[in-house]
Design a protein around this motif. Sequence first.
Motif, PDB file in Angstrom:
ATOM      1  N   ARG B  21       0.839  -1.204   0.000  1.00  0.00           N
ATOM      2  CA  ARG B  21       0.000   0.000   0.000  1.00  0.00           C
ATOM      3  C   ARG B  21       0.876   1.256   0.000  1.00  0.00           C
ATOM      4  O   ARG B  21       0.605   2.227  -0.702  1.00  0.00           O
ATOM      5  CB  ARG B  21      -0.946  -0.014   1.206  1.00  0.00           C
ATOM      6  CG  ARG B  21      -1.955  -1.172   1.123  1.00  0.00           C
ATOM      7  CD  ARG B  21      -2.830  -1.214   2.339  1.00  0.00           C
ATOM      8  NE  ARG B  21      -4.000  -0.366   2.168  1.00  0.00           N
ATOM      9  CZ  ARG B  21      -4.557   0.343   3.144  1.00  0.00           C
ATOM     10  NH1 ARG B  21      -4.037   0.329   4.356  1.00  0.00           N
ATOM     11  NH2 ARG B  21      -5.624   1.065   2.925  1.00  0.00           N
ATOM     12  N   TRP B  24       2.219   1.616  -3.385  1.00  0.00           N
ATOM     13  CA  TRP B  24       1.238   2.140  -4.339  1.00  0.00           C
ATOM     14  C   TRP B  24       1.138   3.663  -4.239  1.00  0.00           C
ATOM     15  O   TRP B  24       1.037   4.364  -5.237  1.00  0.00           O
ATOM     16  CB  TRP B  24      -0.149   1.518  -4.102  1.00  0.00           C
ATOM     17  CG  TRP B  24      -1.129   2.004  -5.127  1.00  0.00           C
ATOM     18  CD1 TRP B  24      -1.311   1.517  -6.379  1.00  0.00           C
ATOM     19  CD2 TRP B  24      -2.021   3.117  -4.996  1.00  0.00           C
ATOM     20  NE1 TRP B  24      -2.261   2.249  -7.042  1.00  0.00           N
ATOM     21  CE2 TRP B  24      -2.709   3.243  -6.220  1.00  0.00           C
ATOM     22  CE3 TRP B  24      -2.299   4.023  -3.969  1.00  0.00           C
ATOM     23  CZ2 TRP B  24      -3.672   4.231  -6.448  1.00  0.00           C
ATOM     24  CZ3 TRP B  24      -3.248   5.020  -4.192  1.00  0.00           C
ATOM     25  CH2 TRP B  24      -3.930   5.108  -5.406  1.00  0.00           C
ATOM     26  N   LEU B  25       1.185   4.170  -3.016  1.00  0.00           N
ATOM     27  CA  LEU B  25       1.115   5.625  -2.853  1.00  0.00           C
ATOM     28  C   LEU B  25       2.352   6.300  -3.466  1.00  0.00           C
ATOM     29  O   LEU B  25       2.289   7.436  -3.911  1.00  0.00           O
ATOM     30  CB  LEU B  25       0.984   5.993  -1.375  1.00  0.00           C
ATOM     31  CG  LEU B  25      -0.382   5.667  -0.761  1.00  0.00           C
ATOM     32  CD1 LEU B  25      -0.358   5.828   0.752  1.00  0.00           C
ATOM     33  CD2 LEU B  25      -1.484   6.547  -1.370  1.00  0.00           C
ATOM     34  N   VAL B 105      -6.301  11.690  -5.055  1.00  0.00           N
ATOM     35  CA  VAL B 105      -5.151  11.576  -4.145  1.00  0.00           C
ATOM     36  C   VAL B 105      -3.882  11.291  -4.943  1.00  0.00           C
ATOM     37  O   VAL B 105      -2.835  11.916  -4.711  1.00  0.00           O
ATOM     38  CB  VAL B 105      -5.396  10.451  -3.102  1.00  0.00           C
ATOM     39  CG1 VAL B 105      -4.118  10.114  -2.362  1.00  0.00           C
ATOM     40  CG2 VAL B 105      -6.480  10.877  -2.117  1.00  0.00           C
ATOM     41  N   LEU B 109      -0.592  13.541  -5.057  1.00  0.00           N
ATOM     42  CA  LEU B 109       0.729  13.034  -4.677  1.00  0.00           C
ATOM     43  C   LEU B 109       1.737  13.251  -5.800  1.00  0.00           C
ATOM     44  O   LEU B 109       2.893  13.591  -5.564  1.00  0.00           O
ATOM     45  CB  LEU B 109       0.644  11.544  -4.331  1.00  0.00           C
ATOM     46  CG  LEU B 109      -0.048  11.190  -3.010  1.00  0.00           C
ATOM     47  CD1 LEU B 109      -0.181   9.681  -2.863  1.00  0.00           C
ATOM     48  CD2 LEU B 109       0.702  11.773  -1.820  1.00  0.00           C
ATOM     49  N   LEU B 120       5.706  12.499   3.160  1.00  0.00           N
ATOM     50  CA  LEU B 120       4.277  12.532   3.463  1.00  0.00           C
ATOM     51  C   LEU B 120       3.719  11.123   3.668  1.00  0.00           C
ATOM     52  O   LEU B 120       3.002  10.860   4.640  1.00  0.00           O
ATOM     53  CB  LEU B 120       3.532  13.229   2.319  1.00  0.00           C
ATOM     54  CG  LEU B 120       2.042  13.409   2.568  1.00  0.00           C
ATOM     55  CD1 LEU B 120       1.787  14.747   3.259  1.00  0.00           C
ATOM     56  CD2 LEU B 120       1.254  13.343   1.284  1.00  0.00           C
ATOM     57  N   ARG B 123       5.270   9.503   6.883  1.00  0.00           N
ATOM     58  CA  ARG B 123       4.892  10.149   8.156  1.00  0.00           C
ATOM     59  C   ARG B 123       3.370  10.083   8.385  1.00  0.00           C
ATOM     60  O   ARG B 123       2.923   9.708   9.462  1.00  0.00           O
ATOM     61  CB  ARG B 123       5.354  11.618   8.126  1.00  0.00           C
ATOM     62  CG  ARG B 123       4.997  12.419   9.361  1.00  0.00           C
ATOM     63  CD  ARG B 123       5.870  12.057  10.524  1.00  0.00           C
ATOM     64  NE  ARG B 123       5.443  12.751  11.732  1.00  0.00           N
ATOM     65  CZ  ARG B 123       4.697  12.214  12.684  1.00  0.00           C
ATOM     66  NH1 ARG B 123       4.292  10.964  12.580  1.00  0.00           N
ATOM     67  NH2 ARG B 123       4.358  12.912  13.749  1.00  0.00           N
ATOM     68  N   VAL B 124       2.600  10.431   7.361  1.00  0.00           N
ATOM     69  CA  VAL B 124       1.142  10.536   7.557  1.00  0.00           C
ATOM     70  C   VAL B 124       0.456   9.181   7.368  1.00  0.00           C
ATOM     71  O   VAL B 124      -0.369   8.787   8.179  1.00  0.00           O
ATOM     72  CB  VAL B 124       0.544  11.597   6.591  1.00  0.00           C
ATOM     73  CG1 VAL B 124      -0.970  11.659   6.740  1.00  0.00           C
ATOM     74  CG2 VAL B 124       1.156  12.959   6.860  1.00  0.00           C
ATOM     75  N   PHE B 125       0.814   8.474   6.308  1.00  0.00           N
ATOM     76  CA  PHE B 125       0.121   7.213   6.025  1.00  0.00           C
ATOM     77  C   PHE B 125       0.688   6.070   6.879  1.00  0.00           C
ATOM     78  O   PHE B 125      -0.060   5.325   7.512  1.00  0.00           O
ATOM     79  CB  PHE B 125       0.245   6.879   4.537  1.00  0.00           C
ATOM     80  CG  PHE B 125      -0.395   5.576   4.160  1.00  0.00           C
ATOM     81  CD1 PHE B 125      -1.774   5.430   4.167  1.00  0.00           C
ATOM     82  CD2 PHE B 125       0.372   4.479   3.795  1.00  0.00           C
ATOM     83  CE1 PHE B 125      -2.378   4.226   3.834  1.00  0.00           C
ATOM     84  CE2 PHE B 125      -0.215   3.273   3.456  1.00  0.00           C
ATOM     85  CZ  PHE B 125      -1.590   3.146   3.481  1.00  0.00           C
ATOM     86  N   ASP B 127       2.547   6.421   9.472  1.00  0.00           N
ATOM     87  CA  ASP B 127       2.576   6.841  10.865  1.00  0.00           C
ATOM     88  C   ASP B 127       3.934   6.576  11.516  1.00  0.00           C
ATOM     89  O   ASP B 127       4.011   6.265  12.706  1.00  0.00           O
ATOM     90  CB  ASP B 127       1.463   6.114  11.656  1.00  0.00           C
ATOM     91  CG  ASP B 127       1.029   6.933  12.851  1.00  0.00           C
ATOM     92  OD1 ASP B 127       1.332   8.148  12.864  1.00  0.00           O
ATOM     93  OD2 ASP B 127       0.410   6.374  13.768  1.00  0.00           O
ATOM     94  N   MET B 152       2.564  19.527   2.950  1.00  0.00           N
ATOM     95  CA  MET B 152       1.204  19.805   3.421  1.00  0.00           C
ATOM     96  C   MET B 152       0.705  21.129   2.859  1.00  0.00           C
ATOM     97  O   MET B 152      -0.462  21.251   2.459  1.00  0.00           O
ATOM     98  CB  MET B 152       1.163  19.834   4.961  1.00  0.00           C
ATOM     99  CG  MET B 152       1.455  18.508   5.619  1.00  0.00           C
ATOM    100  SD  MET B 152       0.298  17.207   5.186  1.00  0.00           S
ATOM    101  CE  MET B 152      -1.104  17.649   6.187  1.00  0.00           C
ATOM    102  N   LEU B 155      -0.337  20.592  -0.668  1.00  0.00           N
ATOM    103  CA  LEU B 155      -1.591  19.848  -0.811  1.00  0.00           C
ATOM    104  C   LEU B 155      -2.805  20.715  -0.466  1.00  0.00           C
ATOM    105  O   LEU B 155      -3.883  20.542  -1.040  1.00  0.00           O
ATOM    106  CB  LEU B 155      -1.575  18.589   0.061  1.00  0.00           C
ATOM    107  CG  LEU B 155      -0.597  17.490  -0.372  1.00  0.00           C
ATOM    108  CD1 LEU B 155      -0.715  16.273   0.527  1.00  0.00           C
ATOM    109  CD2 LEU B 155      -0.840  17.064  -1.822  1.00  0.00           C
TER     110      LEU B 155
END
Lengths: 232, 170
Positions: B21, B24-25, B105, B109, B120, B123-125, B127, B152, B155
């Motif tokens: 995942r 993929w991002l 999204v 990205l 991003l 850190r964000v996805f 965590d 950020m 975005l």
Amino acid sequence: MNGVDRQLRDLLETAAGEPPHRVSAEAVRRRVIRRRVVEFAAGAVAVAAIAALIPVGIGALGHAHGPPNSGPAAARMVTSRHYGYTETLPAGWRLVTQAKRQWNGKGAPGDGDNVVDLFKGPGGVEAWVVAAPTSKDLAAYATRTVRVAGAVHSCPKVPQSNRAITIGGAPARVLDTQCPAGSGFLVEIAVTVHHGIGFAIGSQNPTGITPTDQPADRAAFRKFLAGIRLQR
Amino acid sequence: MDAKADGFAQFVEARQRALQRTAWLLTGDWALAEDLVQTALVRSWPRWERIKRRDDPEIYVRRAMVNSWASWRRRRWWGEQAAGTVPDSQAVGDVATEVAVRITVQRALRSLPARQRAVLVLRVFDDLSEAQVAQVLDCAVGTVKATLAHAMARLREDPRLTGLMDRETQ
């Protein structure tokens, strides 16, 4: 994480969805093997290309007759700085590096460790030598070598074969194994104990891993072992 | 199965979904994501014992993944393509909404420089802490903070993405 971060995270979660396929360890292992085969093939092609280009280059430089024929290659002998043996290099073998420091007898050093004398042979096969004082006899030393190799390199607890040979006239054992177990990567370890010094001589071919390469690698390693003379 | 192979198989089994995942991002393509995860694992497998002794395997594999992705981008053997038309955000039904979110999204990205995208996502996805992201990207924690702030900010300027975020809060 603030509100915007959380919202963004939720969107990323939704967007990522579910992968259509699983990635398995087995697929990764197969790919490691394929990659090594490709690297080996690429290396062989490069060597062939260089071999084909050398005469052309020599001709272009006006030395078409090449070097004078020196007859059979002169025997080359390597004296180990740390481990009290000499190696008369068979054809196709060369010294890559001497050990930077002496092995303390612990663990199971591999070809990349700086305590090994490392040699390269024909077809990419390599051999590395370490030695350290031991109070064990040959059988116990062989058992210890297998046990430690299993712990450090994930080799099987029992080698595929364990045969008697001689190294420099001393009784020795040569152990065939696969590290990691079941990987198909042949590793041979020859061990001998001479005047209280245990020698461990490993061999593998990091470039060629197909079973058809193994007889050639074994034969090259036997020739290497035949060139060893133990001092004292 | 020996201990090394066993430990590696367990790691792959437990983490392959999350790694895919994340991949993929980064790549925006499932085939490439799978390839990227496999590439990172192929790089990690021969050193697995050492990685387990000296490193956090998760961090190591993610580092291998991000580095592979960065090198693929440099080689450009797969060219990133801007997303085509974004479906109308009023599309009805969960599937249509999900597709719209995915495309929006992904497009957002892709508008980010690679470094910002990696920070991003990690850190964000994923965590990861800022220190862990710094470890993965081999940079200072301060750089992670600054890069994330830039990402950020960028975005927030994307009207389609902010539109989706607003809709989520309503």
